[in-house]
Design an enzyme around this catalytic site. Structure first.
Site, PDB file in Angstrom:
ATOM      1  CG  HIS A 102      -2.086  -0.867   1.100  1.00 11.91           C
ATOM      2  ND1 HIS A 102      -3.050  -0.862  -0.028  1.00 11.91           N
ATOM      3  CD2 HIS A 102      -2.461  -2.036   1.952  1.00 11.91           C
ATOM      4  CE1 HIS A 102      -4.030  -1.737   0.418  1.00 11.91           C
ATOM      5  NE2 HIS A 102      -3.641  -2.454   1.475  1.00 11.91           N
TER       6      HIS A 102
ATOM      7  CB  CYS B 244      -2.269   3.559  -4.565  1.00 16.25           C
ATOM      8  SG  CYS B 244      -3.679   2.460  -4.485  1.00 16.25           S
TER       9      CYS B 244
END
Length: 267
Positions: free
Chosen positions: A131, A173
């Site tokens: 992440h 991301c």
């Protein structure tokens, strides 16, 4: 770079650092991404003493896993086995241990399998699944590594003569923003998403109740398998970029290089 070479062309001075930084069962796919890459390398003769494997959670033994002893990379491919050699497990994977791995700062008692024993002629491929946000990646859900810290570690690495050239592939991301400060020479960087963009999960396996990979990693592993099976010379990173971007519509695959010249010719 050996990740795209025929097995016969791989030397003992090619190294691989594979890092999954997420914990909790719903992040199963991040470890599966890493093990998908690991399995391709192993199936083509890369030895474990040239792979540093860092995983923060053993999902194969997680009590929420309804099929114990397995980690699936897609709907049907189990990428977990007892032969996997994990060098950093659970809390061993931390911002400090990751940065020190690159910098070569080791406690005298640290086992050899936890050390990246490279030199000025080494070629290194790094793959990270995590992440992330703007200019950082998350470690263990609570800690982070910033682009500034990562950049300084790579500069130190270069100044110590710890690599000749390096490829870093990041599936997160906002992945491209993690490379914003990287200036160390002779590094090609591939990001699964651009500024403000999310990376996306891909295959969902109902039997385990979670997504089992991310879309960039899915097509990257497919590309690796195809390249290893070809008889041509090294494929360029531009080739890999075109293949993955043609398959992915949900994010923009970004590349950055600190090599001299046109990065699209780097192999």
């Amino acid at each position: 770079f050996a990740m795209y070479a025929r097995c016969a062309e791989i030397s003992d001075n090619h190294w691989y650092v594979l890092i999954g930084t997420s914990k909790f069962y719903f992040n199963y796919r991040h470890s599966a991404n890493v093990l998908g890459v690991y399995n391709v390398l192993k199936s083509h003769g890369i030895k474990d003493d040239r792979i540093i494997l860092m995983l923060t959670d053993n999902y194969a033994c997680n009590l929420r896993n309804p099929i114990p002893g397995t980690i699936f990379f897609d709907e049907g491919t189990d990428v977990y086995s007892e032969s996997i050699e994990v060098d950093y497990r659970d809390d061993d994977t931390s911002p400090e241990s990751i940065l020190n791995l690159f910098r070569g700062r080791y406690d005298p008692d640290l086992p050899v399998n936890k050390r990246l024993l490279t030199n000025k002629d080494s070629i290194i491929t790094v793959y990270i699944s995590s992440h992330a946000g703007e200019e950082f990646i998350k470690i263990q859900d609570t800690d982070v590594i910033s682009t500034e810290d990562f950049s300084r570690a790579l500069i130190e690495m270069y100044n110590k003569g710890r690599y000749k050239k390096m490829a870093i592939l990041l599936d997160t991301c906002r992945a491209s923003t993690f490379f914003n400060n990287v200036e160390a020479p002779n590094i090609i960087m591939v990001a699964s998403s651009g500024e403000g963009e999310n990376a996306h999960s891909h295959h969902y396996k109902s039997q385990v109740g979670v997504f089992t990979n991310d879309i960039f990693s899915s097509y990257f592993v497919l590309y690796m398998k195809d390249e290893y099976n070809r008889t041509s010379d090294y494929a360029s990173f531009s080739d890999m970029h075109r293949f993955t971007q043609a398959s992915i519509r949900s994010s923009t695959i970004k590349m950055k290089s600190t090599f001299p010249g046109d990065m699209h010719n780097i192999k």
